[in-house]
Write an enzyme that holds these catalytic residues in place. Structure first.
Site, mmCIF file in Angstrom:
data_model
loop_
_atom_site.group_PDB
_atom_site.id
_atom_site.type_symbol
_atom_site.label_atom_id
_atom_site.label_comp_id
_atom_site.label_asym_id
_atom_site.label_seq_id
_atom_site.Cartn_x
_atom_site.Cartn_y
_atom_site.Cartn_z
ATOM 1 N N GLU A 210 -5.500 -4.330 3.525
ATOM 2 C CA GLU A 210 -5.433 -3.621 5.220
ATOM 3 C C GLU A 210 -6.843 -3.241 5.649
ATOM 4 O O GLU A 210 -6.750 -2.386 6.708
ATOM 5 C CB GLU A 210 -4.438 -2.309 4.841
ATOM 6 C CG GLU A 210 -4.997 -1.078 5.123
ATOM 7 C CD GLU A 210 -3.823 -0.107 5.702
ATOM 8 O OE1 GLU A 210 -3.105 0.531 4.919
ATOM 9 O OE2 GLU A 210 -3.852 -0.307 6.951
ATOM 10 N N CYS B 72 19.633 -1.136 16.771
ATOM 11 C CA CYS B 72 20.273 -1.813 18.070
ATOM 12 C C CYS B 72 19.579 -1.190 19.364
ATOM 13 O O CYS B 72 18.514 -0.474 19.191
ATOM 14 C CB CYS B 72 21.685 -1.388 18.201
ATOM 15 S SG CYS B 72 22.136 -0.529 16.706
ATOM 16 N N MET C 93 -3.573 1.282 -10.222
ATOM 17 C CA MET C 93 -3.474 0.251 -10.915
ATOM 18 C C MET C 93 -1.791 0.078 -11.348
ATOM 19 O O MET C 93 -1.829 -0.598 -12.276
ATOM 20 C CB MET C 93 -4.227 0.133 -12.052
ATOM 21 C CG MET C 93 -5.874 -0.047 -11.475
ATOM 22 S SD MET C 93 -6.083 -1.477 -10.524
ATOM 23 C CE MET C 93 -5.693 -2.948 -11.477
ATOM 24 N N LYS D 264 3.296 2.400 -3.985
ATOM 25 C CA LYS D 264 3.817 3.505 -3.470
ATOM 26 C C LYS D 264 4.520 3.157 -2.262
ATOM 27 O O LYS D 264 4.256 3.402 -1.250
ATOM 28 C CB LYS D 264 2.729 4.363 -3.219
ATOM 29 C CG LYS D 264 1.369 3.744 -2.614
ATOM 30 C CD LYS D 264 0.325 4.610 -1.998
ATOM 31 C CE LYS D 264 -0.856 3.806 -1.458
ATOM 32 N NZ LYS D 264 -2.007 4.722 -1.051
ATOM 33 N N CYS E 136 -9.470 3.574 -9.602
ATOM 34 C CA CYS E 136 -9.863 3.022 -8.220
ATOM 35 C C CYS E 136 -10.035 4.460 -7.363
ATOM 36 O O CYS E 136 -10.964 3.969 -6.443
ATOM 37 C CB CYS E 136 -8.739 2.116 -7.684
ATOM 38 S SG CYS E 136 -8.273 1.218 -9.241
ATOM 39 N N CYS F 1 -15.628 3.174 -10.593
ATOM 40 C CA CYS F 1 -15.233 1.967 -11.290
ATOM 41 C C CYS F 1 -16.432 1.206 -11.930
ATOM 42 O O CYS F 1 -17.357 0.739 -11.366
ATOM 43 C CB CYS F 1 -14.650 0.685 -10.506
ATOM 44 S SG CYS F 1 -14.229 -0.730 -11.145
ATOM 45 N N ASN G 77 21.692 4.262 17.772
ATOM 46 C CA ASN G 77 20.839 3.402 17.460
ATOM 47 C C ASN G 77 20.086 3.942 16.398
ATOM 48 O O ASN G 77 19.337 4.938 16.881
ATOM 49 C CB ASN G 77 19.995 3.217 18.791
ATOM 50 C CG ASN G 77 18.660 2.375 18.430
ATOM 51 O OD1 ASN G 77 18.467 1.930 17.379
ATOM 52 N ND2 ASN G 77 17.713 2.141 19.329
ATOM 53 N N GLY G 78 20.132 3.737 15.165
ATOM 54 C CA GLY G 78 19.444 4.352 14.167
ATOM 55 C C GLY G 78 20.292 4.229 13.108
ATOM 56 O O GLY G 78 20.968 3.361 12.588
ATOM 57 N N CYS H 172 -11.849 -6.195 -14.275
ATOM 58 C CA CYS H 172 -11.474 -5.241 -14.476
ATOM 59 C C CYS H 172 -10.987 -4.900 -15.638
ATOM 60 O O CYS H 172 -10.457 -5.983 -16.345
ATOM 61 C CB CYS H 172 -10.204 -5.097 -13.213
ATOM 62 S SG CYS H 172 -8.873 -3.733 -13.668
#
Lengths: 1524, 487
Positions: free
Chosen positions: A927, A22, A505, A974, A1145, A1150, A261-262, A1139
């Site tokens: 990413e 909030c 993997m 993860k 990895c 690899c 707020n939390g 693969c």
């Protein structure tokens, strides 16, 4: 809960997962002068925070809004038709108490409720003065249907107490202490009798008006609030963003003392501990038997409500409100060496009384006199304050919520992590944190008490420890189910390197309940993690706020602290070695510490007796524990040692939690500390579970013994001795637990203990209720018999009568992490990998069929939950195959997963992208950014651009060239963790794409540092939409209980698509505990998401995608029927591309060139886009066949038809007997589409940027220079970003020449000013700005300077002018700020130049490039995780710099000139006085600077220089050096 | 944790074979000793795969990555322990197995596979040299149950050892003079020294296995009738192998000088071990032609060369396979490729893509030559190429075309076990035949196969027997009776 439309639990939906976040604001008159203006300003501020709240599918139903003010005594006297007692002059609070009652809608129930109230009031000796009908105008306010349907009846209750001997009626606090039991009794009794009453407040000092309203509806709804007689010197307002759309009136804030707020991550544990403490509570201040107010924490209340209830108790029982708040939200004192000794004493003492309520929090509180606010120890919520020259203090989540002319603001600041901000309206002063804490710390000699009372574990005398026969170690390992693999994969890394092992993997083995082999009880539980509604923490880089220490020992009366309250033992780590255990067991052996005496409870049972014997033994252990407590034991050691051929160990988790829950129920739990001596615990997950279910410390003796043995046999190399190996293991397990806690956003072991932040799957609910109370599973599962059978099977192996039969076969081989013939089932095994590759490479549909049949067969054997399903092809008439939509349409719904360029090779990455582009599906950048060459090539680019916490390569151009932008909140392998690309993998081409430095490691933080809550996510979505209005914005979540609720929140935050990933997938590297034990199968998360979205009427506006180990057409169809309309694949297409599941990895080795950057290995890559296309086309054909059989002509028709899944002939595994997957198949009975039929429309035409774009037309059309000058308010968020996206779209990644577009804005900028601003645009902001200035800055310039009208009394250096997280992920450009900013300045900056005059904590965190110049005080932990770039600090305090990766150095000559130039520019742009002063005598003032230089970065710079002088290739030299 | 980049540091290397002129002069094993540290380097090439395809490729399920790693670390005793966990006789397989594991090694995708067989043999030999591998492990608890194992090849021996260790009284019957089956009489000495076999048999004896040789159980006039077998034993394992040779239907087959390969090899081996005085079939000075391109043929090839044949030719109906893996057998299946055994280096000639049409006779009814045609092998047949007829001189012809199944007269008929259409003994999941208490292991149940399959079956059948006798078993069960290699 009454007055709520929240549905009952059904299917996988459970309302307990509902969370909220909030905006909050508070206003006070410094001198305590009451006025209506304060109330009105509060409401204005509230409305200006509207964007932090949310509305559901119906925009007229808000998530909640409210206001807390002083009791408006005069107004009440005027409006009540009964007398109100006179209040003594100058009193804090009135001589009467008032509060709104939320009364039942039904007249009879209401009458009954009022009768109860009258009775209780009389019973408590109070006087019921009268009832006032609270005027409300719901219709005029525009309250929506759903909220109206559950709206209570509002009446105000007025109470008073009899006058005392002095003839004065009690007032204020004294009266509130009398009112409190009455209110609690009313709540309990009305609930019990079916006429529940809820009081938002009932006090002589404050009153709360709130409801399930939008911010704008609040004042219209309650005319009281706009009545000019409504006067107050204090107002707290709150706007709520809930993840659901179900109105619930009591859930709105503020509560009685706070607005929050939390989110409190540890609330389950906190509530349990409070319940356990009730037996010892006693206070003279609240008359009568305290038990009549129990339970303190109302069942079913929200985390904020529970917090408020405990705070209320602590306060009414004698502590000041600030004192009570400090107990519950202590600052991070543990690792702060600069903390004042007395304040430390206060903190240490209170740590013995109560665990922290841990989680992101901005708590604003008031008792009617004091107005305060505190941030959690991590500072994960924003908070800014102003003081005006007319004596008003304003505090809010954002700057600019009230239109205060700059000339009236004499001071501005921000809330800081763990610090308190307090206004005393009677004293008429603002108190700063130190003042508040020092005065509290002096109330008692806390430091002396602590010194006298607490004992460090290491200071206890050493004792004789048990030395079990080393010859029998193998047998012990067998008893506890050790495998060769456990030793090799789990234990060896811990013992050798003091760190947990890493894997890659994902996982593809069965859930414990579906396994055909004995499994540890631990395996049935998975770790919860924070996503969206609260952030995970970075326990490595932000270690200053975490603590592994805890106290062990009995608690006393929480309400009457005495020196004895801290009689306890300090444990530095939650894992203890054998000597430590011996010390604890023998703590009172000399008779000198009877107050800490220990008793051992043994956890063994007659193995032949099965589940019944197990249950009986647990009961015996429970009564043994009771007896021990009664006999005075204050530490109980639960031990599973000494099993023999008839007695087997009870799983340590089972007996620990069983005893813990039992003692909580007996309310004796806080009399003792629990220590577990466990042979079965051998990995991080195990220890985390034991702590999470109540243990204060764990002695995993067998893993320590095993580690020592590994050292003795030489496995760990010559440098690791046996004792070192054991120490390493203790450390690795402890650190691992810290990481597990961090994933959930919990900072301290003390609050993690007993917090139960786990999900269970596959256990019988009765077992959970009895032994793991509070943990639930909608699907049932194994009972104690199965648990006992597994124990028995391990036991039988250990106590073989004939060893020769198993000669050479000591321990089972394992096979959970790497496939083994004798090990656990894996879906990807030699056969399935081979068949998949062979089928797609040779284009043979028949082989593909063999592949899918084999995989589906493994699924059925327990490999997946969906394996238990059968498809009901009899329910609808089949359709001819040629009437089903073609494969070419179906493949458009396929996407490949987010695998970064960096984790996989360019070859593999492009193979997937090209294949998906050809098919019309979508690939994902992952990413790591995308190199410009591919970015601009439609055939090779990835359609989906991922935005993850590291923001690598996230530039304006990257976003503009996206078809979809995906925010990765978590990843399957993860969830809740960040990542790390080690330096030796940062090859030159990777560095270029990521805007990083060759050879220097890169860290992705666990959280997005601009998403600590749902409203932050909403903001990021808004930013990204501005950065590319044409792209779809999606949010990736990982399956865990409650993910459906999060998905609903995400939808309300205006995402176009939500991805639910299973825990099992995941191609990246991850710590093994995360790989295996975090998150849940997607079947659960998807089904929950579908059900929750439909219950919330949100499904129509959002697309749902699933990913996680999808391998076959059947997998896709099951996902479809459970509610997904798009399907993500990662591992399978990678296998197609070559693969072979090496799972290395993370090692860059690899051998098939997929997950490596090594050119030698990349040359071995054999994949082609054709293989991948073949895979998806085969898959689509299979989907078509299933659709035809099921009777559907298209995917859309089939989505969500879970009723076509059958589970009748499913479960053949003996242990899965109790598993009931029907809740997954629940189709809620609501009128709501099954799939996305009405994608949300996003209107950006009324934003400030629409105007900017209009005004910038000459630039955009003809590259002409343009100057723009406009006012701005805090509601104008993400200013400049859409303009920037237009520039990038038209002029490419390089933008425009400098200063082509000059935009001047005056006022207060909303969040994300200038996000992703490209080159050519300068924004000069005059006034102040909120969080996320220059996020993702891509070459533009942002100048921030105070209003010229601001009073000169406060020089810039002390003024807080900008918010948190400035320049997050900036890649190039410049920011000049005259003034201070908040936490995490320059976080993940990789190329921009940033100048500022002061920062909060964690400045330059994870920085990888660029320059930061800080001309003022910084907070703690500067340069944590900083691997590149250089920071220049003026007058630095070395203690505030985290030197793990950096050196503090003097400037070199060339930098002095450069710095002078920068300061000159800073003065020119901002008029900075600080810089001007420095320039007055620059050569001299230059000496006051140091530079912060990352060691790796310097090494690389040096190598580059050396290479230049040698005339060799620098990149090559760097890479060789980084590989060592 | 294996060395993750060992495969990038070391190249594949295998032991040298002794020089041909030298090795042709004796019957000793052909390989030179390999450096211990060189073996460790080879083991370090192992990548410790997430899916160790080698471990699947090995019918025994040898846990190859683990003993590779222990070898790399110079921890030979533990490596041996790990090797023996899945393989009763690694010293046999290290010498005799064609190493399907190497064909499925992941490193083999883009590089030379790990020299797994080398490592296996080195571990095994060192463990034998140190005595560790041969320490007897007699059962601590005897069950009193009696099991007969008929046949003393690798399947029978493996089953016997497993059952003895489980505490049963095991008697192994062998119809030949000495125990060992093909390992005793089929394999040439230059592939495996018989001392290796004898040492292992001593261990079995010390563990309580009783060997009865020279008894043809259930055979005509045998001392041990089927009835007495069933009476004396609680369970029986048939491990008699696949011994019926595949014949050749070619004109002139009856001629003198045309022999079955096994007849030739057995008498050669018996002479070497001294249980037979003189050769009945001698290649000395002869032009030898071997029909059949397989390993048995190669065994004949090396034997003939050592006996002093004038020439040796081996005929293969298939065209010469490519030097590297043929596309029809993609990784990780067992690769079709040109394999040059040690014998092939020693002289002689291999002729591919030919079919024999007629034998040419001398006047006195002996073979003089063989007519061949070139052509194409198709399933179940051969399409000859017109005008490709050639004549190859031959005065000794050895037929090495494999075996069609177990002999059924005598024991099998006596027991009454069902024979499948493929001609092998029918069995259930636990290796039990259609007759209660009678089990079958190895080639008798599987058809001709590799030694690793035989040992694996012996181990699994032992588990089946143990469970049958005791109600449950802890013995490992590495292969399902119907398991086959990936294809």
């Amino acid at each position: 809960m009454s007055f709520s439309a929240i549905p009952a639990p059904q299917g996988l939906y459970d309302p307990r997962y509902e969370v909220d976040s909030c905006g909050v604001a508070a206003i006070a008159d410094l001198k305590g002068r009451r006025s209506h203006r304060i109330v009105a300003d509060g409401i204005t501020a509230l409305i200006n925070l509207d964007h932090r709240g949310a509305a559901g599918a119906d925009p007229s139903v808000g998530d909640g809004a409210g206001i807390l003010v002083q009791v408006p005594e005069d107004m009440f006297r005027a409006v009540c038709d009964f007398e109100l007692p006179k209040t003594p002059v100058g009193a804090d609070g009135c001589a009467f108490a008032a509060g709104i009652a939320f009364l039942p809608r039904d007249a009879a129930e209401r009458a009954a409720a009022k009768d109860i109230i009258a009775m209780v009031v009389a019973g408590e000796g109070l006087e019921l003065l009268g009832w006032r009908t609270v005027p409300t105008v719901p219709v005029h306010a525009g309250v929506g249907r759903m909220a109206l349907d559950v709206m209570p009846v509002f009446e105000q209750l007025f109470l008073a107490a009899e006058a005392g001997a002095d003839g004065v009626r009690p007032f204020g606090l004294a009266l509130d202490r009398l009112i409190f039991p009455a209110r609690k009794r009313i709540e309990h009794q009305t609930a019990a009798e079916g006429c529940e009453v809820y009081f938002p407040s009932l006090s002589s000092r404050t009153i709360t008006y709130k409801g399930m309203l939008t911010t704008a509806q609040l004042p219209a709804f309650y005319p009281d609030l706009t009545d000019v007689r409504m006067e107050s010197a204090i107002a707290i307002v709150h706007s709520r963003f809930s993840t659901n759309t179900f109105p619930a009136w009591p859930l709105a804030h503020p509560f009685r003392f706070i607005a929050h707020n939390g989110e409190i991550n540890t609330v389950r544990g906190n509530r349990n501990w409070m319940r356990a403490r009730e037996a010892l509570l006693a206070t003279d201040l609240i008359p009568g038997d305290l038990s009549r107010v129990y339970p303190i924490c109302s069942p079913g209340a929200s985390d904020s409500a529970s917090f408020d209830e405990v705070l209320e108790l602590l306060h009414l029982a004698g502590r000041s409100l600030p004192h009570a708040v400090m107990m519950m939200i202590p600052e991070a004192w543990e690792n702060n060496p600069t903390l004042d000794e007395k304040i430390r004493g206060f903190a240490e003492f209170h740590a013995c009384l109560m665990e922290p309520w841990d989680g992101p929090a901005c708590v604003t509180f008031t008792d009617g006199r004091m107005l305060g606010a505190v941030l959690d120890r991590n500072g994960l919520r924003p908070g800014r304050w102003w003081l005006t020259d007319y004596g008003t203090v304003v505090l809010a989540s954002e700057s600019g919520v009230l239109p205060i002319p700059p000339e009236n603001v004499i001071e501005r600041g921000r809330l800081q992590p763990g610090r308190m901000f307090l206004v005393d309206t009677v004293a008429g002063r603002v108190l700063d944190d130190t003042e508040v804490k020092e005065s509290l710390a002096q109330e008692q000699p806390y430091t002396e008490w602590v010194h006298a009372g607490t004992i460090a574990l290491a200071d206890l005398p050493s004792r004789v420890q048990s030395h079990p026969d080393p010859e029998a170690m193998l047998q012990r390992q067998q008893v506890f189910g050790y495998t060769e693999e456990d030793i090799r994969v789990l234990i060896t890394p811990m013992a050798g390197t003091a760190a947990e092992g890493i894997g890659s993997m994902g996982t593809d083995t069965p859930e414990a309940v579906l396994s055909a082999r004995p499994r540890m009880l631990f395996d049935y539980f998975s770790q919860l993690f924070a996503q969206v509604t609260n952030p995970p923490l970075d326990a490595v880089r932000e270690q200053v706020v975490t603590s592994l220490a805890s106290v062990l020992g009995p608690e006393g009366n929480l309400l009457d602290p005495t020196p004895a309250s801290c009689r306890s033992i300090l444990l530095p780590l939650p894992v203890i070695d054998n000597q430590d255990l011996a010390r604890l067991v023998g703590v009172n052996s000399d008779g000198d510490l009877p107050g800490l005496a220990a008793a051992v409870v043994t956890g063994l049972y007659e193995v032949a007796g099965g589940g019944a014997a197990l249950a009986a033994a647990i009961e015996q252990a429970r009564s043994d524990a009771d007896a021990a407590v009664a006999a005075g034991a204050r530490i109980i050691v639960i031990s599973d040692r000494d099993s023999d051929d008839t007695l087997a160990p009870i799983p340590s988790l089972l007996i620990t939690s069983a005893i813990h829950q039992h003692l909580v129920r007996q309310k004796t739990r806080t009399k003792v500390g629990l220590v577990v001596e466990a042979g079965d615990a051998r990995e991080v997950h195990h220890v985390a579970l034991l702590l999470g279910y109540g243990a204060a410390a764990v002695n995993p003796y067998l893993v320590l013994e095993t580690a020592a043995h590994l050292a003795q046999e030489g496995t760990l190399g010559p440098k690791v001795s046996a004792s070192k190996a054991a120490k390493n293991t203790v450390y690795a397990l402890s650190k691992g637990v810290l990481k597990v806690m961090s994933k959930m956003g919990i900072s301290t072991v003390a609050s993690y203990t007993g917090a139960q932040v786990f999900a269970a799957f596959g256990l019988e609910q009765a077992v959970l209720d009895e032994y793991f109370t509070g943990t639930s599973t909608p699907t049932g599962g194994s009972g104690l018999d199965v648990v006992a059978a597994d124990v028995a099977s391990r036991h039988a192996l250990a106590f073989q009568t004939n060893d020769a039969a198993l000669e050479h076969r000591g321990l089972p081989i394992g096979g959970d992490y790497q496939w083994r013939r004798e090990g656990e089932l894996h879906l990807f095994n030699p056969e399935t990998v081979y068949l998949l590759q062979h089928a797609t490479r040779s284009k043979q549909a028949s082989i593909f069929k063999r592949y899918t049949d084999t995989v589906d067969g493994l699924s059925t054997k327990g490999g997946t939950l969906r394996g238990l399903f059968t498809l009901r092809t009899d329910a609808r008439p089949a359709v001819p195959l040629d009437e089903v939509e073609p494969a070419s349409e179906i493949v458009r719904r396929f996407v490949t997963g987010a695998m970064s360029y960096g984790s996989i090779s360019a070859e593999a990455h492009e193979t997937l992208a090209i294949a998906m582009n050809r098919l019309g599906g979508k690939s994902n950048t992952g990413e790591g950014g995308e190199d410009v060459e591919r970015l601009l090539d439609p055939s090779r680019r990835s359609f989906i651009k991922q935005v993850a916490s590291g923001r690598f390569g996230v530039t304006s151009a990257y976003l503009v060239n996206a078809g979809e932008i995906q925010i990765k909140m978590a990843q399957g392998a993860k969830p809740g963790e960040g990542g790390q690309l080690p330096g030796h993998k940062v090859y030159p081409w990777i560095a270029a794409t990521r805007h990083a430095t060759t050879g220097v490691g890169l860290i992705s933080p666990p959280p997005h540092h601009d998403i600590y809550s749902i409203e932050d996510l909403k903001q990021l979505i808004h930013d990204l939409r501005n950065a590319n209005p044409a792209a779809r914005v999606s949010v990736k979540l990982v399956s865990e209980p409650g993910v459906g609720t999060v998905a609903a929140g995400v939808t309300k935050a205006h995402a176009d698509a939500v991805i639910v990933a299973g825990y099992d997938g995941g191609t990246g590297a991850a710590p093994l505990t995360s790989l295996k034990h975090t998150g849940q199968p997607w079947e659960l998360g998807l089904a929950e998401t579908q059900q929750t979205l439909r219950l919330n009427q949100l499904r129509a506006q959002v697309r749902v995608q699933v990913d996680g180990g999808l391998k076959t057409g059947r997998d896709v169809v099951v996902a479809m029927l459970l509610g997904a309309e798009e399907y993500g694949f990662s591992t399978a297409p990678l296998v197609v591309a070559g693969c072979v599941m090496m799972r290395v990895c993370h090692l860059d080795t690899c051998p098939v060139g997929v997950a490596t950057q090594n050119p030698v290995l990349r040359a071995r890559y054999t994949g082609t886009p054709e293989f991948v296309e073949t895979f998806f086309l085969f898959l689509a054909e299979q989907v078509r066949e299933y659709l035809a059989e099921l009777g559907f002509r298209s995917v859309d028709e089939a989505v969500g038809h879970a009723e076509l899944i059958d589970i009748e002939n499913a479960v053949s595994h003996y242990r899965a007997g109790g598993l009931d997957l029907r809740p997954l198949l629940h189709v809620p009975d609501v009128e709501s589409p099954l799939y996305c039929t009405k994608p949300a429309q996003h209107d950006l035409s009324r934003t400030l940027d629409a105007k900017l774009i209009e005004l910038a037309a000459p630039t955009l059309n003809d590259r002409q220079r343009v100057r723009i000058d406009l006012p701005i308010r805090n509601v104008d968020r993400t200013a400049g970003t859409m303009l920037g996206s237009e520039v990038t779209k038209r002029f490419g990644p390089d933008g425009l020449p400098d200063r082509t577009l000059d935009v001047k804005l005056t006022g207060t900028a909303g969040q994300s000013l200038g996000a992703f601003l490209p080159a050519g645009i300068t924004i000069t902001m005059v006034g102040d700005a909120n969080d996320y200035i220059g996020k993702g800055l891509s070459g533009g310039r942002i100048v921030l300077r105070p209003s010229p009208h601001a009073p000169r009394t406060q020089p810039g250096i002390r003024q807080v002018i900008g918010g948190n997280t400035v320049a997050y992920g900036a890649t190039s450009g410049e920011i000049f700020i005259r003034g201070r900013v908040g936490e995490r300045f320059a976080v993940r900056n990789s190329g921009a130049l940033l100048v500022v005059e002061g920062t909060g904590d964690h400045a330059c965190e994870y920085m990888t490039g660029g320059r930061a110049v800080i001309l003022g005080r910084t907070g703690r932990n500067v340069a944590a995780g900083m691997s590149g770039g250089i920071a220049y600090l003026l007058d630095h305090d070395p203690a505030r710099v985290n030197t793990e990766l950096v050196e503090i150095e003097e400037l070199v000559e060339s930098e002095i000139d450069w710095l002078e130039q920068i300061l000159t520019t800073h003065v020119a742009l901002t008029g900075s006085r600080v810089a001007a002063d420095l320039l007055d005598d620059f050569p001299r003032s230059a000496l006051r600077f140091v530079r912060i230089m990352p060691r790796d970065f310097k090494r690389v710079l040096d190598l580059r220089a050396e290479a230049a002088s040698l005339g060799v290739d620098a990149d090559q030299m760097i890479m060789e050096a980084s590989r060592g | 944790m294996a060395d993750p980049s060992g495969f990038l540091k070391y190249q594949r290397q295998t032991p040298h074979r002794r020089p041909v002129p030298l090795r042709l002069r004796d019957w000793n094993e052909v390989y030179e000793p390999f450096e211990k540290d060189a073996t460790r380097a080879q083991a370090a090439r192992c990548m410790d795969c997430g899916i160790p395809f080698c471990h699947q490729g090995c019918p025994l399920g040898n846990i190859i990555p683990e003993w590779n790693e222990l070898t790399r670390l110079d921890r030979w005793d533990e490596a041996s322990d790990r090797l023996h966990a899945t393989n009763n006789f690694p010293e046999f397989t290290g010498r005799l197995c064609p190493a399907p594991c190497e064909g499925s090694c992941v490193l083999g995708i883009g590089d030379d596979p790990v020299a797994i067989k080398l490592v296996e043999q080195e571990i095994a030999d060192r463990a034998i040299a140190s005595g560790q591998a041969l320490v007897p492990h007699p059962a601590e608890v005897r069950t009193g149950r009696k099991v007969a194992v008929v046949g003393s090849g690798p399947a029978g021996l493996a089953a016997a050892q497993q059952l003895a260790r489980a505490g049963h009284d095991v008697v192994v019957f062998e119809r030949d003079l000495r125990v060992g089956g093909l390992m005793r009489y089929g394999i040439p000495w230059f592939k495996m020294d018989r001392a290796v076999l004898d040492a292992r048999l001593d261990q079995l004896r010390a563990e309580g296995v009783e060997f009865v040789a020279g008894v043809n159980v259930g055979g005509d006039g045998s001392d041990v009738t089927v009835a007495s077998l069933r009476e004396r034993f609680d369970a029986v394992i048939i491990a008699t192998g696949s011994t019926v040779p595949r014949e050749i239907d070619v004109e002139g087959r009856h001629l003198d000088g045309i022999h079955l390969a096994m007849d030739y090899l057995v008498q050669a081996n018996k002479v070497l071990e001294g249980t037979q005085d003189a050769l009945t079939i001698d290649a000395a000075g002869k032009d030898v032609v071997i029909i059949g391109g397989g390993d048995t043929g190669a065994d004949c090839y090396g034997t003939a060369l050592r006996q002093g044949a004038r020439s040796v030719r081996q005929l293969d109906i298939h065209v010469a396979p490519p030097a590297t893996r043929d596309a029809s057998t993609p990784w990780p299946v067992y690769p079709l490729m040109m394999r040059t055994s040690a014998a092939h280096e020693e002289g002689g000639e291999r002729i591919f893509g030919v079919n024999s049409t007629t034998f040419q006779a001398t006047e006195d009814g002996a073979v003089a030559g063989i007519h061949l045609v070139e052509g194409e092998r198709i399933p179940g047949g051969f399409i000859p190429k017109d005008g490709s007829d050639t004549l190859v001189k031959a005065d000794l012809v050895l037929i090495a075309l494999g075996f069609t199944g177990p002999e059924t007269p005598g024991l099998l008929e006596g027991l009454g076990v069902q024979i499948t259409r493929r001609g092998v003994v029918e069995r259930d999941e636990a290796y039990m035949t259609t007759v209660d208490g009678v089990f079958v292991a190895g080639d008798a149940g599987r058809g001709q196969s590799l030694i690793v399959w035989a040992i694996a079956e012996g181990r699994s059948a032992a588990a089946g027997v143990d469970a049958y006798l005791m109600g449950s078993t802890v013995l490992p069960d590495p292969v399902h009776p119907t398991a086959v290699a990936l294809r």
